[in-house]
Design an enzyme around this catalytic site. Structure first.
Site, short mmCIF file in Angstrom:
data_model
loop_
_atom_site.label_atom_id
_atom_site.label_comp_id
_atom_site.label_asym_id
_atom_site.label_seq_id
_atom_site.Cartn_x
_atom_site.Cartn_y
_atom_site.Cartn_z
N VAL A 50 -3.50 3.74 10.82
CA VAL A 50 -4.75 4.08 10.13
C VAL A 50 -5.22 2.90 9.27
O VAL A 50 -4.70 2.68 8.19
CB VAL A 50 -4.55 5.31 9.24
CG1 VAL A 50 -5.84 5.66 8.53
CG2 VAL A 50 -4.07 6.48 10.08
N PRO A 51 -6.18 2.15 9.77
CA PRO A 51 -6.72 1.01 9.01
C PRO A 51 -7.65 1.47 7.91
O PRO A 51 -8.86 1.49 8.08
CB PRO A 51 -7.47 0.22 10.08
CG PRO A 51 -7.91 1.25 11.07
CD PRO A 51 -6.90 2.35 11.03
N CYS A 52 -7.10 1.82 6.78
CA CYS A 52 -7.91 2.37 5.70
C CYS A 52 -8.91 1.35 5.18
O CYS A 52 -9.89 1.71 4.54
CB CYS A 52 -7.02 2.89 4.59
SG CYS A 52 -5.53 1.94 4.34
N HIS A 53 -8.68 0.07 5.43
CA HIS A 53 -9.62 -0.93 4.93
C HIS A 53 -10.93 -0.89 5.70
O HIS A 53 -11.89 -1.52 5.31
CB HIS A 53 -8.98 -2.32 5.01
CG HIS A 53 -8.50 -2.68 6.37
ND1 HIS A 53 -7.23 -2.38 6.81
CD2 HIS A 53 -9.13 -3.30 7.38
CE1 HIS A 53 -7.12 -2.83 8.06
NE2 HIS A 53 -8.24 -3.37 8.43
#
Length: 104
Positions: A50-53
Site C-alpha cells: 500500500v503506497p500511502c504516499h
DNA sequence: CGCTTGACACCGT
DNA sequence: AACGGTGCCAAGC
C-alpha cells in the site's frame, strides 16, 4: 469486511505516476469517513503493498505521513517524482490526481 | 457500550 | 490566499 481492507485494496491499485485523494477513496466506498481513511493509512499494515504516499489531500498537498519532519516530505516528493508525479511547491497539480473510479 | 482521537473535507471569515 | 471552526465516520481503549 472492514473499511480498512477496502481502502488497502484500492490504494494498492493506484497506478504509478498517479495519485488520489482521501475524499475520492471515501466516495468510492460510498462512505464519508474521510478521516477514517487517514487513520487507516497511518496504521498501514500492508506497508509495501500500500503506497500511502500516493494518497494526498483534496487540495493536492501531501498529508502528514511526513508531517512534523519537512525533510521527510522532501523524500516522499522525490519518490513521487521518480514515479512520474510532478510536484510543485510541495503540492501536486490536479492533472495528476485521478479519481478512484478512473483506475479501478 | 460510550468517549476520544484523527495522515480529512467543506465553508466562513 | 490563508487560517480557523465545524461536521462526518470508523477504530481503539
Amino acid at each position: 469486511m472492514k473499511l480498512s481492507e477496502k481502502v488497502y485494496r484500492i490504494v494498492a491499485k493506484i497506478p504509478k505516476g498517479k495519485v488520489t485523494t482521501y475524499g475520492s477513496i471515501a466516495r468510492y466506498l460510498k462512505t464519508k469517513a474521510y478521516r477514517a481513511v487517514g487513520q487507516i493509512m497511518k496504521h498501514n499494515p500492508y506497508a509495501p503493498k500500500v503506497p500511502c504516499h500516493r494518497v494526498i489531500k483534496s487540495d493536492g498537498t501531501i498529508s502528514g505521513f511526513s508531517g512534523s519532519d519537512p525533510k521527510n516530505i522532501k523524500k516522499k516528493i522525490a519518490l513521487l517524482r521518480k514515479e512520474g508525479v510532478i510536484v510543485k511547491n510541495g503540492k501536486i497539480p490536479k492533472e495528476f490526481i485521478v479519481d478512484v473510479n478512473e483506475f479501478i
